[in-house]
Write a protein that holds these residues in place. Structure first.
Motif, PDB file in Angstrom:
ATOM      1  N   PRO A 166     -15.165   6.114  -0.393  1.00 12.81           N
ATOM      2  CA  PRO A 166     -15.096   7.524  -0.794  1.00 12.81           C
ATOM      3  C   PRO A 166     -15.544   8.485   0.310  1.00 12.81           C
ATOM      4  O   PRO A 166     -14.983   9.574   0.443  1.00 12.81           O
ATOM      5  N   ALA A 167     -16.509   8.090   1.123  1.00 15.62           N
ATOM      6  CA  ALA A 167     -16.981   8.955   2.209  1.00 15.62           C
ATOM      7  C   ALA A 167     -15.865   9.204   3.218  1.00 15.62           C
ATOM      8  O   ALA A 167     -15.742  10.303   3.762  1.00 15.62           O
ATOM      9  N   ARG A 168     -15.019   8.187   3.463  1.00 21.85           N
ATOM     10  CA  ARG A 168     -13.885   8.348   4.385  1.00 21.85           C
ATOM     11  C   ARG A 168     -12.856   9.343   3.874  1.00 21.85           C
ATOM     12  O   ARG A 168     -12.090   9.915   4.639  1.00 21.85           O
ATOM     13  N   MET A 169     -12.855   9.542   2.550  1.00 23.34           N
ATOM     14  CA  MET A 169     -11.924  10.487   1.942  1.00 23.34           C
ATOM     15  C   MET A 169     -12.514  11.891   1.894  1.00 23.34           C
ATOM     16  O   MET A 169     -11.887  12.805   1.371  1.00 23.34           O
ATOM     17  N   GLY A 170     -13.727  12.042   2.411  1.00 24.21           N
ATOM     18  CA  GLY A 170     -14.374  13.344   2.379  1.00 24.21           C
ATOM     19  C   GLY A 170     -15.143  13.611   1.103  1.00 24.21           C
ATOM     20  O   GLY A 170     -15.550  14.743   0.842  1.00 24.21           O
ATOM     21  N   MET A 171     -15.339  12.569   0.291  1.00 24.12           N
ATOM     22  CA  MET A 171     -16.102  12.732  -0.944  1.00 24.12           C
ATOM     23  C   MET A 171     -17.577  12.932  -0.602  1.00 24.12           C
ATOM     24  O   MET A 171     -18.085  12.342   0.348  1.00 24.12           O
ATOM     25  N   GLU A 222      -8.520  -0.725  -0.758  1.00 22.17           N
ATOM     26  CA  GLU A 222      -9.732   0.042  -1.035  1.00 22.17           C
ATOM     27  C   GLU A 222     -10.056   1.009   0.098  1.00 22.17           C
ATOM     28  O   GLU A 222      -9.895   0.684   1.274  1.00 22.17           O
ATOM     29  N   ILE A 223     -10.499   2.214  -0.272  1.00 31.90           N
ATOM     30  CA  ILE A 223     -10.937   3.227   0.687  1.00 31.90           C
ATOM     31  C   ILE A 223     -12.350   3.652   0.311  1.00 31.90           C
ATOM     32  O   ILE A 223     -12.624   3.939  -0.857  1.00 31.90           O
ATOM     33  N   ARG A 255     -11.972   1.739  -8.084  1.00 32.14           N
ATOM     34  CA  ARG A 255     -12.260   1.999  -6.672  1.00 32.14           C
ATOM     35  C   ARG A 255     -11.230   3.002  -6.150  1.00 32.14           C
ATOM     36  O   ARG A 255     -10.087   3.002  -6.591  1.00 32.14           O
ATOM     37  N   PHE A 256     -11.628   3.823  -5.177  1.00 32.69           N
ATOM     38  CA  PHE A 256     -10.666   4.664  -4.485  1.00 32.69           C
ATOM     39  C   PHE A 256      -9.782   3.763  -3.636  1.00 32.69           C
ATOM     40  O   PHE A 256     -10.230   2.746  -3.104  1.00 32.69           O
ATOM     41  N   ALA A 257      -8.527   4.156  -3.491  1.00 26.76           N
ATOM     42  CA  ALA A 257      -7.566   3.306  -2.788  1.00 26.76           C
ATOM     43  C   ALA A 257      -6.529   4.184  -2.089  1.00 26.76           C
ATOM     44  O   ALA A 257      -6.454   5.391  -2.309  1.00 26.76           O
ATOM     45  N   ASP A 258      -5.716   3.515  -1.251  1.00 27.79           N
ATOM     46  CA  ASP A 258      -4.553   4.193  -0.694  1.00 27.79           C
ATOM     47  C   ASP A 258      -3.343   3.848  -1.564  1.00 27.79           C
ATOM     48  O   ASP A 258      -3.474   3.163  -2.584  1.00 27.79           O
TER      49      ASP A 258
END
Length: 158
Positions: free
Chosen positions: A96-101, A93-94, A85-88
């Motif tokens: 992916p859309a919030r990261m601009g993915m 967990e973050i 999972r994407f994370a900080d």
């Protein structure tokens, strides 16, 4: 388990026990983690079923990107199953859309890493699941190919 989105394999010039350790040892993970242009920066390893490893990578002068690997099954020297999972930087967990993915990047990606004795070396295979067909699947496949090249190079130099 459904079929993998893709699988990538490499013949590694090292016995299974050494390749296995490369997935458990923070120093080795930092050496191979990340596709071309990235450098592994973080590897906080909790290698056990139910444990979570936090990995990070960065581009030169770029932000650091983090992922977690939560282990669902570990068969000693044979197989590692985990969900990425994407994370900080804390491992939270973050999305992916919030990261601009772009669309098509799953919130979590299941992985199966298989180790098979191959002569005096190891056949290493990584399967990734949960991608829809499209550009993000191909980008992930390319990244995994590059990571596998890094792992092979780690052992070619020793």
């Amino acid at each position: 388990m459904n079929d993998p989105s893709f699988a990538v394999s490499r013949s590694i010039d090292a016995p299974v026990a050494r390749v296995w350790d490369a997935w458990r040892d923070p120093d080795q993970i930092r050496r191979w983690w990340g596709p071309q242009g990235f450098t592994g920066t973080t590897a906080e390893v909790d290698f056990r079923e139910g444990g979570t490893t936090l990995v990070g990578m960065t581009m030169k002068d770029g932000p650091e990107f983090f992922n977690t690997w939560t282990y669902t099954r570990i068969i000693d020297h044979d197989r590692i199953e985990f969900t990425s999972r994407f994370a900080d930087e804390t491992g939270a967990e973050i999305d992916p859309a919030r990261m601009g993915m772009p669309p098509g990047v799953p919130k979590e990606v299941r992985h199966v890493v298989a180790f098979k004795e191959h002569g005096e070396g190891t056949e290493l295979t990584v399967e990734e699941f949960d991608y829809e067909p499209g550009p993000m699947l191909e980008q992930s496949r390319t990244g995994q190919e590059q990571v596998m090249d890094n792992i092979a190079a780690l052992f070619a130099a020793t």
